[in-house]
Design an enzyme around this catalytic site. Sequence first.
Site, PDB file in Angstrom:
ATOM      1  N   GLU A 101       1.085  -1.226   0.155  1.00 27.39           N
ATOM      2  CA  GLU A 101      -0.078  -0.106   0.026  1.00 27.39           C
ATOM      3  C   GLU A 101       0.893   1.192  -0.055  1.00 27.39           C
ATOM      4  O   GLU A 101       1.949   1.265   0.738  1.00 27.39           O
ATOM      5  CB  GLU A 101      -0.815   0.035   1.077  1.00 27.39           C
ATOM      6  CG  GLU A 101      -1.959   1.215   1.385  1.00 27.39           C
ATOM      7  CD  GLU A 101      -3.058   1.011   2.535  1.00 27.39           C
ATOM      8  OE1 GLU A 101      -3.405   2.084   2.909  1.00 27.39           O
ATOM      9  OE2 GLU A 101      -3.312  -0.365   2.965  1.00 27.39           O
ATOM     10  N   ASP A 103       0.191   5.488   0.466  1.00 25.23           N
ATOM     11  CA  ASP A 103      -0.961   6.294   1.147  1.00 25.23           C
ATOM     12  C   ASP A 103      -0.510   7.680   1.183  1.00 25.23           C
ATOM     13  O   ASP A 103       0.443   8.040   1.292  1.00 25.23           O
ATOM     14  CB  ASP A 103      -1.214   5.931   2.427  1.00 25.23           C
ATOM     15  CG  ASP A 103      -1.819   4.440   2.616  1.00 25.23           C
ATOM     16  OD1 ASP A 103      -2.317   3.971   1.996  1.00 25.23           O
ATOM     17  OD2 ASP A 103      -1.593   4.032   4.106  1.00 25.23           O
ATOM     18  N   GLU A 105      -3.204  10.415   2.856  1.00 27.00           N
ATOM     19  CA  GLU A 105      -4.458  10.693   3.873  1.00 27.00           C
ATOM     20  C   GLU A 105      -4.421  12.079   4.362  1.00 27.00           C
ATOM     21  O   GLU A 105      -3.477  12.378   4.868  1.00 27.00           O
ATOM     22  CB  GLU A 105      -4.457   9.731   4.949  1.00 27.00           C
ATOM     23  CG  GLU A 105      -4.624   8.097   4.480  1.00 27.00           C
ATOM     24  CD  GLU A 105      -4.538   7.129   5.725  1.00 27.00           C
ATOM     25  OE1 GLU A 105      -5.413   6.173   5.552  1.00 27.00           O
ATOM     26  OE2 GLU A 105      -4.030   7.615   6.724  1.00 27.00           O
ATOM     27  N   THR A 119       1.396  10.413   5.074  1.00 29.12           N
ATOM     28  CA  THR A 119       1.785   9.487   4.305  1.00 29.12           C
ATOM     29  C   THR A 119       2.466   8.223   4.921  1.00 29.12           C
ATOM     30  O   THR A 119       3.062   8.125   5.827  1.00 29.12           O
ATOM     31  CB  THR A 119       3.020   9.727   3.393  1.00 29.12           C
ATOM     32  OG1 THR A 119       4.108  10.271   4.127  1.00 29.12           O
ATOM     33  CG2 THR A 119       2.565  11.450   2.547  1.00 29.12           C
ATOM     34  N   ASN A 120       2.299   6.944   4.235  1.00 26.80           N
ATOM     35  CA  ASN A 120       2.607   5.711   4.516  1.00 26.80           C
ATOM     36  C   ASN A 120       2.880   4.754   3.512  1.00 26.80           C
ATOM     37  O   ASN A 120       2.440   5.003   2.341  1.00 26.80           O
ATOM     38  CB  ASN A 120       1.665   5.039   5.533  1.00 26.80           C
ATOM     39  CG  ASN A 120       2.275   4.073   6.726  1.00 26.80           C
ATOM     40  OD1 ASN A 120       3.466   3.951   6.398  1.00 26.80           O
ATOM     41  ND2 ASN A 120       1.263   3.523   7.673  1.00 26.80           N
ATOM     42  N   ASN A 128       3.868   0.987   9.299  1.00 25.00           N
ATOM     43  CA  ASN A 128       4.576   1.811  10.273  1.00 25.00           C
ATOM     44  C   ASN A 128       5.754   2.740   9.650  1.00 25.00           C
ATOM     45  O   ASN A 128       6.838   3.105  10.281  1.00 25.00           O
ATOM     46  CB  ASN A 128       5.117   0.921  11.294  1.00 25.00           C
ATOM     47  CG  ASN A 128       4.083   0.222  12.149  1.00 25.00           C
ATOM     48  OD1 ASN A 128       2.879   0.692  12.238  1.00 25.00           O
ATOM     49  ND2 ASN A 128       4.101  -1.043  12.242  1.00 25.00           N
ATOM     50  N   ARG A 129       5.343   3.457   8.521  1.00 25.30           N
ATOM     51  CA  ARG A 129       6.505   4.105   7.830  1.00 25.30           C
ATOM     52  C   ARG A 129       5.839   5.404   7.593  1.00 25.30           C
ATOM     53  O   ARG A 129       5.974   6.181   6.621  1.00 25.30           O
ATOM     54  CB  ARG A 129       7.097   3.702   6.745  1.00 25.30           C
ATOM     55  CG  ARG A 129       7.893   2.320   6.743  1.00 25.30           C
ATOM     56  CD  ARG A 129       8.476   1.673   5.581  1.00 25.30           C
ATOM     57  NE  ARG A 129       8.942   0.639   5.665  1.00 25.30           N
ATOM     58  CZ  ARG A 129       8.794  -0.795   5.250  1.00 25.30           C
ATOM     59  NH1 ARG A 129       7.650  -0.847   4.573  1.00 25.30           N
ATOM     60  NH2 ARG A 129       9.628  -1.512   5.360  1.00 25.30           N
ATOM     61  N   GLU A 130       5.240   6.060   8.559  1.00 25.20           N
ATOM     62  CA  GLU A 130       4.455   7.298   8.454  1.00 25.20           C
ATOM     63  C   GLU A 130       5.280   8.718   8.275  1.00 25.20           C
ATOM     64  O   GLU A 130       6.247   8.753   9.363  1.00 25.20           O
ATOM     65  CB  GLU A 130       3.577   7.628   9.710  1.00 25.20           C
ATOM     66  CG  GLU A 130       2.568   6.350   9.891  1.00 25.20           C
ATOM     67  CD  GLU A 130       3.047   5.274  10.833  1.00 25.20           C
ATOM     68  OE1 GLU A 130       4.065   5.369  11.131  1.00 25.20           O
ATOM     69  OE2 GLU A 130       1.985   4.459  11.244  1.00 25.20           O
ATOM     70  N   ASP A 200     -12.247   9.102  16.160  1.00 23.78           N
ATOM     71  CA  ASP A 200     -11.458   8.356  17.028  1.00 23.78           C
ATOM     72  C   ASP A 200     -10.158   8.698  17.159  1.00 23.78           C
ATOM     73  O   ASP A 200      -9.317   8.533  18.207  1.00 23.78           O
ATOM     74  CB  ASP A 200     -11.923   7.090  17.388  1.00 23.78           C
ATOM     75  CG  ASP A 200     -11.634   6.301  16.024  1.00 23.78           C
ATOM     76  OD1 ASP A 200     -11.320   6.897  15.011  1.00 23.78           O
ATOM     77  OD2 ASP A 200     -11.392   5.109  16.167  1.00 23.78           O
ATOM     78  N   TRP A 201      -9.291   9.100  15.972  1.00 26.57           N
ATOM     79  CA  TRP A 201      -8.013   9.304  15.962  1.00 26.57           C
ATOM     80  C   TRP A 201      -7.404  10.602  14.884  1.00 26.57           C
ATOM     81  O   TRP A 201      -6.484  11.034  15.260  1.00 26.57           O
ATOM     82  CB  TRP A 201      -7.400   7.967  15.799  1.00 26.57           C
ATOM     83  CG  TRP A 201      -7.658   7.668  14.386  1.00 26.57           C
ATOM     84  CD1 TRP A 201      -8.730   6.985  13.526  1.00 26.57           C
ATOM     85  CD2 TRP A 201      -6.976   8.248  13.061  1.00 26.57           C
ATOM     86  NE1 TRP A 201      -8.727   6.722  12.350  1.00 26.57           N
ATOM     87  CE2 TRP A 201      -7.648   7.449  11.927  1.00 26.57           C
ATOM     88  CE3 TRP A 201      -5.847   8.756  12.725  1.00 26.57           C
ATOM     89  CZ2 TRP A 201      -7.283   7.509  10.538  1.00 26.57           C
ATOM     90  CZ3 TRP A 201      -5.314   9.015  11.447  1.00 26.57           C
ATOM     91  CH2 TRP A 201      -6.091   8.343  10.301  1.00 26.57           C
ATOM     92  N   GLY A 205      -5.467  13.332  17.726  1.00 27.50           N
ATOM     93  CA  GLY A 205      -5.359  12.002  18.376  1.00 27.50           C
ATOM     94  C   GLY A 205      -6.726  11.694  19.008  1.00 27.50           C
ATOM     95  O   GLY A 205      -7.200  10.807  19.750  1.00 27.50           O
TER      96      GLY A 205
END
Length: 280
Positions: A101, A103, A105, A119-120, A128-130, A200-201, A205
């Site tokens: 993927e 991304d 967002e 981005t990820n 987990n490469r945000e 919720d996030w 946060g």
Amino acid sequence: MDTPLHLLFLLFLLASSAALALVSANFYNDFDITWGNDRAKILDNGQQLQLTLDRFSGCGIQSKQEYLFAKIDMQIKLVPGNSAGTVTTFYLSSQGPKHDEIDFEFLGNLSGDPYILHTNVFAQGLGNREQQFYLWFDPTLDFHNYSVLWTSNQIIFSVDGSPIRVFKNRETELGKVDSNYHYPKSQAMGVYSSLWNADDWATRGGLVKTDWTKAPFVASFRNFNAAATATSSFDAAAAEEEALESNQEQRLQWVRKNYMIYDYCGDTKRFPQGPPPECK
């Protein structure tokens, strides 16, 4: 001087190949509405798309074609006003638990506060490469172009032609020291866009919730293009040719110095034993 016939024929073939590689910007031809029913609307004879979020549901689309290495472009005008809690997405993804993927967002915010561009990169189901950025313009006033250039050598995220992130294929080097490091290189990916509630996030946060009195929330899309890229396996010579030109490199560093607000490589709380190997 007359052009030789065989050269004219060659030019015709090249032009035809380019036309075939470029996917026309028509949402009727290029996408299926996959959820949200009539909250996703294709307008202007297929030239524009609107995604809507209300209290009951968001919506999303998926491309009819999949791509293995391509340059993907979409022009987007984001939800205006108080967009807190909303997430607008534009991304590539394969299927399955070990999916790849790439991304974009866009995390909404209170009126007057900037959007966050998130981005990820996922490979073999591991992300987990945000990296996150503010934008240097108001993305709700007009359409802006968001691009992913994905080759076997690297992934370049760009905004209005300015590169903001480069993720390189270092699998040959790092796969020997980290079995969790992968580069997306073998799974074809579809193109997706959606608008949904993530209060919720998404904003501070999850502290700021969606204000449903401002619904419906609308994001607009146009000028989708997809063009296949040539390389199908890692090629050191091609990687050198794909390197950013000096003015692009300068622009990349300017964006990262002034507008990047989070980089997983620098998150010492998340990685107390040191950053992942690709960060070094």
